[in-house]
Structure formats: C-alpha cells, structure tokens
Design an enzyme around this catalytic site. Structure first.
Site, PDB file in Angstrom:
ATOM      1  N   TYR A 179     -13.182  -5.416  -7.230  1.00  8.63           N
ATOM      2  CA  TYR A 179     -13.389  -3.884  -6.743  1.00  8.63           C
ATOM      3  C   TYR A 179     -12.661  -3.043  -6.603  1.00  8.63           C
ATOM      4  CZ  TYR A 179     -16.405  -8.411  -4.870  1.00  8.63           C
ATOM      5  OH  TYR A 179     -17.714  -8.932  -4.584  1.00  8.63           O
ATOM      6  N   LYS A 181     -12.590 -16.955 -16.098  1.00 11.50           N
ATOM      7  CA  LYS A 181     -13.634 -16.630 -16.933  1.00 11.50           C
ATOM      8  C   LYS A 181     -13.218 -16.643 -18.506  1.00 11.50           C
ATOM      9  CE  LYS A 181     -17.727 -16.598 -18.352  1.00 11.50           C
ATOM     10  NZ  LYS A 181     -18.628 -18.062 -18.738  1.00 11.50           N
ATOM     11  N   ASP A 190     -18.941 -20.568 -14.003  1.00 11.71           N
ATOM     12  CA  ASP A 190     -19.970 -20.789 -13.744  1.00 11.71           C
ATOM     13  C   ASP A 190     -20.302 -22.609 -13.437  1.00 11.71           C
ATOM     14  OD1 ASP A 190     -18.522 -20.868 -16.617  1.00 11.71           O
ATOM     15  OD2 ASP A 190     -20.589 -20.876 -17.301  1.00 11.71           O
ATOM     16  N   ASP A 246     -15.569 -13.807  -3.977  1.00 10.44           N
ATOM     17  CA  ASP A 246     -16.721 -13.721  -2.529  1.00 10.44           C
ATOM     18  C   ASP A 246     -17.656 -14.372  -3.097  1.00 10.44           C
ATOM     19  OD1 ASP A 246     -17.573 -12.300  -1.252  1.00 10.44           O
ATOM     20  OD2 ASP A 246     -17.831 -10.444  -2.152  1.00 10.44           O
ATOM     21  N   ASP A 267     -18.592 -18.039   0.477  1.00  9.67           N
ATOM     22  CA  ASP A 267     -20.124 -18.217   0.030  1.00  9.67           C
ATOM     23  C   ASP A 267     -20.324 -19.504   0.299  1.00  9.67           C
ATOM     24  OD1 ASP A 267     -19.819 -15.839   1.530  1.00  9.67           O
ATOM     25  OD2 ASP A 267     -21.744 -15.211   0.763  1.00  9.67           O
TER      26      ASP A 267
END
Ligand code: NAD
Length: 358
Positions: A142, A193, A225, A249, A253
């Site tokens: 970001y 990852k 994943d 992020d 959620d």
C-alpha cells in the site's frame, strides 16, 4: 487518582452515535474504579471537510499527539465520494496512522457463545474461536514506490505497485505479535507468500530470527492462500495471525465475518507513543441518524484502549464481561437480532452495558 486524556474523534455517519455510547461506558468504568478519564472532542473526516475544507486539521492532529490515546468512530459517506482522493475523509485515517507512527493493527475476532448462530459458518466450526489478526499497517504494497498508472507509447496503460519491507519494519511487527501472544495463548502464525514473493521470503526469515527471543511462544508459518482457506475450514487452530499490510487487510475482514457481524468488532492501532482505537466497520450511512447502530465494537475498542494503552487489565475485563452479560440477557441491536431477543437501539445498548458494569 490516575488521570488519562483521550482524544475523541467521532467522525461521520453513525460515528457520533456509537462513540457517544462508548464514552458513557468509559466514564462509568472510570467512576467505578476511581480513574479520571478526560475526553477532548474534535472533528475528523467528512465533518472536518464540511467545516474546515480538509479531513484532518493541524489542531486535531496536535490534540491526538498530545493525548494518552485516541478513540475514533468512523469516517466517510456518499456526500464526500466525489472529492479528489487527496482530500477524501479516509485520508484522515492514513494521516493519523502515519503521524502517530501506528504500524501495528490489532483486530480480535471472538465468537460470543450466544451469537454463534449469527455466523454464516456452522456452529461447530466457529464455537470457541478467539483470533487476533495483527496487520502491518504502514508498509508493504500500500505504500511502496514506484506506484501509479502511466500511459505507454502504444496507447495502453501500465499500473504499478511495489511491495517493500525492510528488516526493522518486520522485526518491530514480529515483536508486537510475540508480546501480545504472551498475554494470550502463546501461539503465532506468521502469514506470507514466501514461495513466490521475495519480500515475504525476507519476512519469514526475520520473523524466525525474532522468535529466538520468544521461545515460550509457538511459531508456525503459513502461505496466505492456505490461511484464507484454513480460516473457514478450521479457525480454532489460530491464536495470533501476523502478516503484511495487504494480506492483513483481507484476512482480517475474513476473520471478522466468522463472527457474524462487523458491528461487534473492535481494533487497536499501536506502535507510537499514542495508540488509536476504533471499530472495524465504517460510517454505515444507510443507518446513520436512526438510532439503530450497534455500539459494541466501539465499546470493546475502549476496552482494548484500557488494556493496551493504559495497562488497566481489570477494567478492560470488566467492560468485556459487561458486554457478554447484556448479550446473555438477550439484548440485541438490529444487526445481530434474532427472534425472541430484545431489539435494542444504540442508546439503550450503551445504557444496559453501563448498568451491567454495576
Ligand atoms: P460500513 O462498515 O460502513 O457498512 C457496511 C454494512 O454494515 C452496512 O449495511 C452498515 O449498515 C452495517 N454496519 C456497519 N457498522 C454497523 C454497526 N455498528 N451497527 C450496525 N450495522 C453496521 O461499510 P461501507 O458501507 O462499505 O462504507 C460506508 C462508508 O464508511 C464509506 O464512506 C467508507 O469509505 C467508510 N469506511 C470507513 C471506515 C473507517 O472509518 N475506518 C472503514 C470502512 C469504511
């Protein structure tokens, strides 16, 4: 008598309604335990744009910086959606995080036994879930540069974002995760990852190194994943999940949705001198001003403030127990309402939590 000053930034939409109730609970717990909480209120987000033309003024920032903690409602809404990105309400949050040096975002996702039916997942999968997602907040994809969209000579466009982490950035978030783990069930899952992204290969190496100083805490690594899948397959395996900004992020959620309602979930942003506490949801313009909003996420954010900024463990436990108490007694705002339960407005929910505190 201990005294703490709290910058209260209600923001937009349901922000003022939910923050009002959370402050009532804060004052009640202060009265009960003879602690003085002084609140100083200021505008932020759309409310600040309407009055001053910008989402965060120097004065509000100064107030936040000079307080012992910040309590925030939510910002944004359709009224300000047409504005340029540089002065949108959400810019206030990014600026506050940056200026206060808040690099760690803590989001608990806990299932209350009486609300286990509210989840979209089967009761036996989610009963007992108590996860803390710790998201790195100021680095990664970001914020990394180069970033942007450029026109190419052939008339097509090229978009770029860059995922960057340095050793110190990873070390400090790993330390937060291990320190918080010591206050919980002492298990950290670091999510990356590393099989594809070199940045997160470094992440894995640094977290492993920091872990050498925390041998009493269990550490495992998981690809992002797989983590997304494990969160819905067997969420009870997790205590703390620590991960980079973008992964955090998304995963926070997903973890939030395990519990059924975002109206229940608090958060803490830590790292600098002053911590910031806010519900994970937005300003809910669809129900703003109707007295229907669930204030519990904000009330529980106050509990996190007491725990993490002021080390007031007993007082934080008190608030969390009062919330559980009113849920057990059947009080429910519309977002978590079930047949046979007492439909409760925002104000009434604040009042019953205060009464439950005793
Ligand atoms: P939202 O979280 O505001 O609302 C999503 C849905 O959840 C809505 O149906 C809303 O009514 C419901 N909801 C949210 N909080 C609730 C509560 N406490 N009680 C009962 N129901 C609740 O997300 P959105 O609709 O995508 O965004 C609305 C605005 O909020 C946008 O401007 C967005 O940019 C902003 N936003 C702000 C923050 C923040 O301030 N941290 C976070 C997310 C979104």
């Amino acid at each position: 008598m201990n005294k703490y000053t709290i910058a209260v930034l209600p923001g937009d939409g349901i922000g003022p309604e939910i923050v009002g109730e959370a402050v009532k609970v804060l004052m009640a717990v202060g009265k009960k335990h003879k602690i003085c909480f002084e609140t100083k209120e200021a505008l932020v987000g759309g409310a600040s744009i309407d009055k001053y033309g910008i989402p965060l003024t120097e004065e509000t920032l100064k107030l936040a910086n000079s307080s012992d903690a910040v309590l925030l409602g939510a910002v944004g809404g359709p009224k300000w959606e047409g504005l340029d990105y540089s002065i949108r309400p959400e810019r206030a949050l990014l600026a506050l995080r940056k200026e206060l040096g808040l690099f760690a975002n803590l989001r608990p996702a806990k299932i209350y036994p009486v609300l286990a039916d509210a989840s979209t997942l089967k009761k036996e999968i989610i009963e007992g879930v108590d996860i803390m997602v710790i998201r790195e907040l100021t680095g990664g994809l970001y914020f990394g540069t180069p970033k942007g969209v450029e026109k190419l000579p052939d008339g097509t466009e090229r978009g770029v974002n860059t995922m960057i982490y340095t050793t110190p950035e990873i070390e400090r978030i790993a330390k937060v995760a291990f320190d918080v783990a010591r206050k919980r069930r002492k298990k950290v899952t670091s999510v990356d990852k590393a099989n594809v992204l070199e940045t997160t290969e470094l992440w894995r190496r640094v977290v492993t190194k920091v872990h050498k100083d925390y041998q009493d805490v269990e550490l495992n690594h998981m690809y992002v994943d797989n983590c997304a899948m494990q969160l819905v397959r067997n969420p009870k395996q997790f205590d703390i999940i620590v991960t980079e900004n973008t992964f955090g992020d998304i995963l926070s959620d997903e973890a939030a949705m395990l519990t059924g309602s975002i109206g229940m979930l608090p958060s803490a942003s830590l790292g600098g001198k002053v911590g910031m506490y806010e519900p994970i949801h937005g300003s809910a313009p669809d129900i703003a001003g109707q007295g229907k909003a669930n204030p519990i996420a904000t009330v529980l954010s106050v509990a996190m403030m007491l725990r993490f900024s002021f080390n007031l463990t007993k007082e934080a436990d008190d608030i969390e127990m009062a919330v559980e108490g009113v849920l057990n007694k059947g009080y429910r705002t519309a977002d978590i309402h079930q047949p046979g339960k007492k439909l409760t407005g925002c104000k009434e929910m604040g009042e019953v939590v205060v009464n439950e505190l005793g």
